[in-house]
Design a protein around this motif. Structure first.
Motif, mmCIF file in Angstrom:
data_model
loop_
_atom_site.group_PDB
_atom_site.id
_atom_site.type_symbol
_atom_site.label_atom_id
_atom_site.label_comp_id
_atom_site.label_asym_id
_atom_site.label_seq_id
_atom_site.Cartn_x
_atom_site.Cartn_y
_atom_site.Cartn_z
ATOM 1 N N HIS A 329 12.236 -4.920 49.977
ATOM 2 C CA HIS A 329 12.167 -6.093 49.502
ATOM 3 C C HIS A 329 12.555 -6.819 48.276
ATOM 4 O O HIS A 329 13.771 -6.929 48.472
ATOM 5 C CB HIS A 329 10.748 -6.435 49.871
ATOM 6 N N GLY A 330 11.957 -6.061 47.162
ATOM 7 C CA GLY A 330 12.465 -5.542 45.940
ATOM 8 C C GLY A 330 13.086 -4.655 45.472
ATOM 9 O O GLY A 330 12.433 -3.528 46.556
ATOM 10 N N VAL A 331 13.304 -4.689 44.398
ATOM 11 C CA VAL A 331 14.405 -3.358 44.090
ATOM 12 C C VAL A 331 13.901 -3.709 42.462
ATOM 13 O O VAL A 331 14.742 -4.502 42.290
ATOM 14 C CB VAL A 331 15.802 -2.940 44.479
ATOM 15 N N THR A 332 13.598 -2.527 41.207
ATOM 16 C CA THR A 332 14.009 -2.365 39.814
ATOM 17 C C THR A 332 13.774 -0.731 40.095
ATOM 18 O O THR A 332 14.297 -0.162 41.190
ATOM 19 C CB THR A 332 12.237 -3.248 39.867
ATOM 20 N N PHE A 333 14.207 -0.731 38.453
ATOM 21 C CA PHE A 333 14.077 0.797 38.389
ATOM 22 C C PHE A 333 13.764 1.139 36.935
ATOM 23 O O PHE A 333 13.620 0.811 36.169
ATOM 24 C CB PHE A 333 16.051 0.958 38.042
ATOM 25 N N SER A 334 13.542 2.447 37.152
ATOM 26 C CA SER A 334 12.596 3.020 35.131
ATOM 27 C C SER A 334 13.890 2.848 34.653
ATOM 28 O O SER A 334 15.129 2.589 34.626
ATOM 29 C CB SER A 334 12.367 4.619 35.879
ATOM 30 N N PRO A 335 12.900 3.244 33.212
ATOM 31 C CA PRO A 335 14.655 2.752 32.290
ATOM 32 C C PRO A 335 15.227 3.964 32.017
ATOM 33 O O PRO A 335 16.603 3.074 31.838
ATOM 34 C CB PRO A 335 12.979 2.254 30.639
ATOM 35 N N ASP A 336 15.080 4.670 32.770
ATOM 36 C CA ASP A 336 15.822 5.659 31.949
ATOM 37 C C ASP A 336 17.472 5.515 33.415
ATOM 38 O O ASP A 336 18.198 6.699 33.455
ATOM 39 C CB ASP A 336 15.631 7.079 31.882
ATOM 40 N N GLY A 337 16.765 4.830 34.095
ATOM 41 C CA GLY A 337 18.025 4.844 35.595
ATOM 42 C C GLY A 337 17.567 5.976 36.580
ATOM 43 O O GLY A 337 18.687 5.873 37.789
ATOM 44 N N ASP A 378 7.625 -0.717 29.399
ATOM 45 C CA ASP A 378 8.549 0.527 29.232
ATOM 46 C C ASP A 378 8.902 1.798 29.991
ATOM 47 O O ASP A 378 8.605 2.523 29.893
ATOM 48 C CB ASP A 378 7.402 1.078 28.187
ATOM 49 N N GLY A 379 8.209 0.692 31.125
ATOM 50 C CA GLY A 379 8.364 1.433 32.651
ATOM 51 C C GLY A 379 7.097 2.403 32.928
ATOM 52 O O GLY A 379 7.380 2.899 33.770
ATOM 53 N N GLY A 380 5.993 2.332 32.769
ATOM 54 C CA GLY A 380 4.806 3.113 32.552
ATOM 55 C C GLY A 380 4.385 2.309 33.836
ATOM 56 O O GLY A 380 3.956 3.160 34.258
ATOM 57 N N ARG A 381 4.426 1.465 34.287
ATOM 58 C CA ARG A 381 3.936 0.440 35.261
ATOM 59 C C ARG A 381 4.862 -0.502 36.369
ATOM 60 O O ARG A 381 5.868 -1.522 35.905
ATOM 61 C CB ARG A 381 2.455 -0.233 35.039
ATOM 62 N N VAL A 382 4.836 0.321 37.354
ATOM 63 C CA VAL A 382 4.992 -1.145 38.720
ATOM 64 C C VAL A 382 4.233 -1.775 39.119
ATOM 65 O O VAL A 382 2.945 -1.491 39.219
ATOM 66 C CB VAL A 382 5.984 0.510 39.559
ATOM 67 N N LEU A 383 4.352 -3.369 39.568
ATOM 68 C CA LEU A 383 3.971 -4.143 39.523
ATOM 69 C C LEU A 383 4.772 -4.542 41.199
ATOM 70 O O LEU A 383 5.563 -5.159 40.912
ATOM 71 C CB LEU A 383 4.043 -5.521 38.235
ATOM 72 N N VAL A 384 3.856 -4.462 42.096
ATOM 73 C CA VAL A 384 4.131 -5.020 43.519
ATOM 74 C C VAL A 384 3.076 -6.307 43.533
ATOM 75 O O VAL A 384 1.842 -6.560 43.682
ATOM 76 C CB VAL A 384 3.908 -3.835 44.848
ATOM 77 N N GLY A 385 4.148 -7.266 43.960
ATOM 78 C CA GLY A 385 3.302 -8.117 44.962
ATOM 79 C C GLY A 385 2.414 -8.082 45.924
ATOM 80 O O GLY A 385 3.426 -8.307 47.028
ATOM 81 N N ILE A 396 1.292 0.072 40.404
ATOM 82 C CA ILE A 396 1.636 1.644 40.258
ATOM 83 C C ILE A 396 1.570 2.158 38.736
ATOM 84 O O ILE A 396 2.472 1.680 37.977
ATOM 85 C CB ILE A 396 3.190 1.805 41.327
ATOM 86 N N ASP A 397 1.173 3.368 38.652
ATOM 87 C CA ASP A 397 1.461 4.289 37.263
ATOM 88 C C ASP A 397 2.971 5.693 37.992
ATOM 89 O O ASP A 397 2.885 5.470 38.725
ATOM 90 C CB ASP A 397 0.219 5.482 37.228
ATOM 91 N N ALA A 398 3.630 4.848 36.880
ATOM 92 C CA ALA A 398 5.004 5.800 36.844
ATOM 93 C C ALA A 398 4.835 7.112 36.860
ATOM 94 O O ALA A 398 5.615 7.279 37.581
ATOM 95 C CB ALA A 398 5.642 5.027 36.306
ATOM 96 N N PRO A 420 9.847 -12.133 28.674
ATOM 97 C CA PRO A 420 11.306 -10.997 28.381
ATOM 98 C C PRO A 420 10.901 -10.274 26.882
ATOM 99 O O PRO A 420 11.334 -9.188 26.719
ATOM 100 C CB PRO A 420 11.907 -12.124 27.585
ATOM 101 N N ASP A 421 9.559 -10.539 26.417
ATOM 102 C CA ASP A 421 9.155 -9.627 25.554
ATOM 103 C C ASP A 421 7.689 -9.001 26.076
ATOM 104 O O ASP A 421 7.063 -7.921 25.009
ATOM 105 C CB ASP A 421 7.917 -10.881 24.770
ATOM 106 N N GLY A 422 7.739 -8.745 27.426
ATOM 107 C CA GLY A 422 6.874 -7.925 28.182
ATOM 108 C C GLY A 422 5.546 -7.767 28.177
ATOM 109 O O GLY A 422 4.534 -6.797 28.097
ATOM 110 N N LYS A 423 4.868 -9.356 27.861
ATOM 111 C CA LYS A 423 3.651 -8.895 27.252
ATOM 112 C C LYS A 423 3.018 -9.375 28.626
ATOM 113 O O LYS A 423 1.105 -10.020 28.746
ATOM 114 C CB LYS A 423 3.204 -10.274 25.770
ATOM 115 N N TYR A 424 3.636 -10.020 29.072
ATOM 116 C CA TYR A 424 3.325 -10.938 30.321
ATOM 117 C C TYR A 424 3.744 -10.973 31.499
ATOM 118 O O TYR A 424 5.114 -10.571 31.526
ATOM 119 C CB TYR A 424 2.916 -12.254 30.296
ATOM 120 N N ALA A 425 2.771 -11.157 32.678
ATOM 121 C CA ALA A 425 3.482 -10.716 34.397
ATOM 122 C C ALA A 425 2.787 -11.452 34.855
ATOM 123 O O ALA A 425 2.236 -12.757 33.970
ATOM 124 C CB ALA A 425 2.950 -10.098 35.305
#
Length: 619
Positions: A329-337, A378-385, A396-398, A420-425
């Protein structure tokens, strides 16, 4: 990196890619009495006599137009204007440009346009997805094409290369001598050398005969070899270059047959990789890729399949396939790729994939059936709907790759995004018609916006300081989008897309989601909105939300009813905002759009029902 084969295989079925390096040149060879310098390919003759061939109905199969206006082929024909039976002059000139790439001026028997639909026994290619139109070179239609090609010649070799090692297309002669040419002399276990066959005069790829007593070519001979090899290369695109695909095993994306055998068992072969690097370093005529475009990978989840395709944006080819994830379904990446996170509907998990190897590292169990996912800045948490009532966003703790929490939200979650500022989902629910804003510091729902329709994809417009200014939200049954002011926490406008173009969506049974796929370009200057109804992508300027224009998407022509649309789904961009990538779930493809001209640059074939699409910048 392993290379995917889907684009290559589809292209073999559909278009002008499969060609021969070998085989006799029968009748129709260029006469020695012909002048050494002839006129360039003539556009007026092309439009009057050649172009109508592409619209001719064939008893044995579809028109050239039916495939080549809708599929990812080297011969890319413009879609006919609505209600018209032929092209405008402007469209014909674009067709003419595409056709020229398939012509060796003055040499019909080296021109893919003439060889691909020609029967093999008459000197044509072994296969053509559209069938064989000409049984012999005596066919009047083939003769007309040949005459047109024969009256044009390329510039003299000295003018093409001269003292410069970079001819048209940017292929580098020095690299050819150092890394590519030695491959042709290499002895492979169980195989004859390329040199053994390709010194024959009747080869399309012709190598100079080594001088007596020498084991390598002179520079003059090398330039002759370079010229011959260059004719079999599509600059920047290894997987569309005959020099690479013909000796490559079919199961690795190569042509169906090569009389010299399968010289390369896979695209991971070091010699094949050396050839690919040489081709990849070149660019086609008029194409310039920025550094950021060349570093971008476009990931496409094939939602009805078990693969994720990875497109190299510098060549618009699938270069890697992640396999073994059913219903991604969805795809995302760690900040370091280094990691790719993919929500897996079949197993209700998140697959953690090593980017370089495309292997699954770990499967993280979720609290329920997932839809889309995202990652914190910051790449620390993956959020899944989680698409189950009462509605939740799994965290999920990365670091540990374990689910640590489920955040309660209003309704089952279709999509989840980080501001964009990373404060909210922000999560969106179709069933509860709500967008829920989550404070990522407290990991609790902070506020929500209710709508009269189900919430579909959304995107954000930032303020100059990076905070969120507006949310653009697509809704069920709306061919357009709602505008939410983030500061006041309410909907302030609703934009309906233009009525023209239109006419699609009904046959595709997608009227409930007439507009799906929306994105703000990385530079923040434009908003892009998909429309199934229009079969197009619309561009709005920011911050004024003025319509700039649209790019029509390819149509499909089933045999039993009228043309249908591509069913666009999601949007992503190259980091420089110069190209827009749109997934077409109904056409199994990704459209590549020039953001400035709103022209369709390319169509890349991918897997079954491609939907979510995202960009990774590789450093």
């Amino acid at each position: 990196m392993s290379f995917g084969t889907r684009v290559r295989i589809s292209a073999v079925v559909a278009g002008y890619i499969v060609t021969l390096f070998c085989g006799c040149s029968p009748v129709g060879a260029k006469s020695k009495a012909e002048p050494q310098q002839a006129a360039a390919l003539d556009f007026e003759t092309y439009r009057a006599r050649i172009e109508p061939i592409f619209l001719k109905q064939r008893e044995s199969g579809p028109r050239c137009y039916d495939c080549h206006s809708a599929m990812n082929t080297r011969l890319r024909l413009e879609p006919l204007p609505e209600g018209k039976l032929t092209w405008t002059e402007e469209q014909s000139r674009r067709n003419f440009e595409a056709v020229q790439q398939l012509i060796a001026p003055g040499e019909p028997l080296k021109s893919r346009l003439l060889l691909h639909p020609l029967a093999p026994e008459a000197g044509g290619d072994p296969a053509h997805g559209g069938g064989k139109f000409w049984k012999s070179q005596s066919d009047p239609e083939w003769q007309m094409l040949a005459e047109w090609v024969r009256h044009a010649t390329a510039a003299p070799a000295a003018a093409q290369t001269g003292a410069n090692s970079h001819p048209k297309g940017g292929l580098d002669f020095d690299s050819f001598m150092a890394a590519v040419q030695p491959v042709f002399l290499k002895e492979r276990p169980g195989h004859a050398r390329c040199y053994g066959c390709h010194t024959a005069a009747n080869r399309a790829f012709h190598l100079a005969t080594l001088s007596p007593g020498l084991s390598d070519w002179t520079e003059e001979q090398s330039r002759q070899n370079f010229e011959s090899a260059s004719q079999l290369v599509d600059p920047g695109k290894p997987q569309s270059s005959r020099l690479l695909t013909h000796p490559l095993a079919p199961e690795a994306g190569g042509d169906a047959f090569h009389s010299g055998g399968r010289q390369f068992a896979s695209q991971a072969d070091p010699d094949w990789a050396a050839l690919a690097q040489w081709v990849r370093a070149a660019r086609g005529p008029g194409s310039v890729a920025s550094a950021s475009a060349m570093a971008a990978r476009i990931y496409v989840t094939n939602s009805a399949g078990n693969t994720v395709d990875v497109i190299d944006s510098s060549i618009n080819q699938v270069v890697q396939v992640i396999r073994g994830i059913e219903l991604p379904h969805g795809v995302t990446f760690s900040p370091d790729g280094k990691r790719v996170y993919i929500s897996n509907e079949s197993e209700s998990i998140v697959d953690v994939v090593d980017r370089e190897s495309a292997k699954i590292m770990k499967k993280v169990a979720l609290s329920g059936h997932p839809n889309n996912l995202t990652i914190t800045k910051d790449g620390g948490r993956v959020l899944v709907g989680i698409r189950e009532d009462p509605g939740a966003v799994d965290v999920i703790d990365a670091s540990s790759l374990e689910r640590t929490k489920s955040i309660s939200v209003d309704g089952s979650v279709h999509n989840i995004f980080v501001t964009p500022d990373g404060k909210y989902a922000v999560s969106g629910s179709i069933e509860n018609k709500a967008a829920t804003v989550i404070d990522l510091n407290t990991e609790k729902a902070a506020w929500e916006v209710k709508f009269d329709r189900g919430v579909r994809p959304m995107t954000f417009e930032p303020n100059p300081d990076g905070s969120t200014r507006r949310i653009f939200v697509q809704l069920s049954g709306l061919n357009g989008f709602a505008v939410v002011d983030f500061a006041s926490r309410k909907e302030v406008a609703r934009i309906v897309l233009p009525e023209h173009p239109g006419g699609f969506g009904s046959a595709e049974e997608r009227l409930g989601t007439p507009s799906h796929g929306i994105g703000v370009a990385p530079d923040g200057k434009s908003l892009w909105v998909n429309s199934t109804i229009a079969n197009a992508v619309f561009k709005y300027s920011l911050p004024d939300l003025q319509l700039v224009g649209y790019c029509p998407l390819p149509t499909q022509q089933p045999s039993n009813h009228a043309a249908i649309g591509a069913v666009p789904e999601w949007i992503t961009f190259t980091p420089d905002s110069q190209r827009v990538y749109d997934s077409n779930s109904g056409a199994r493809s990704v459209s590549v759009i020039d953001a400035k001209t709103l022209k369709l640059l390319d169509v890349v074939n991918v897997g079954e029902v491609p939907k979510r699409i995202n960009t990774l910048v590789v450093y």
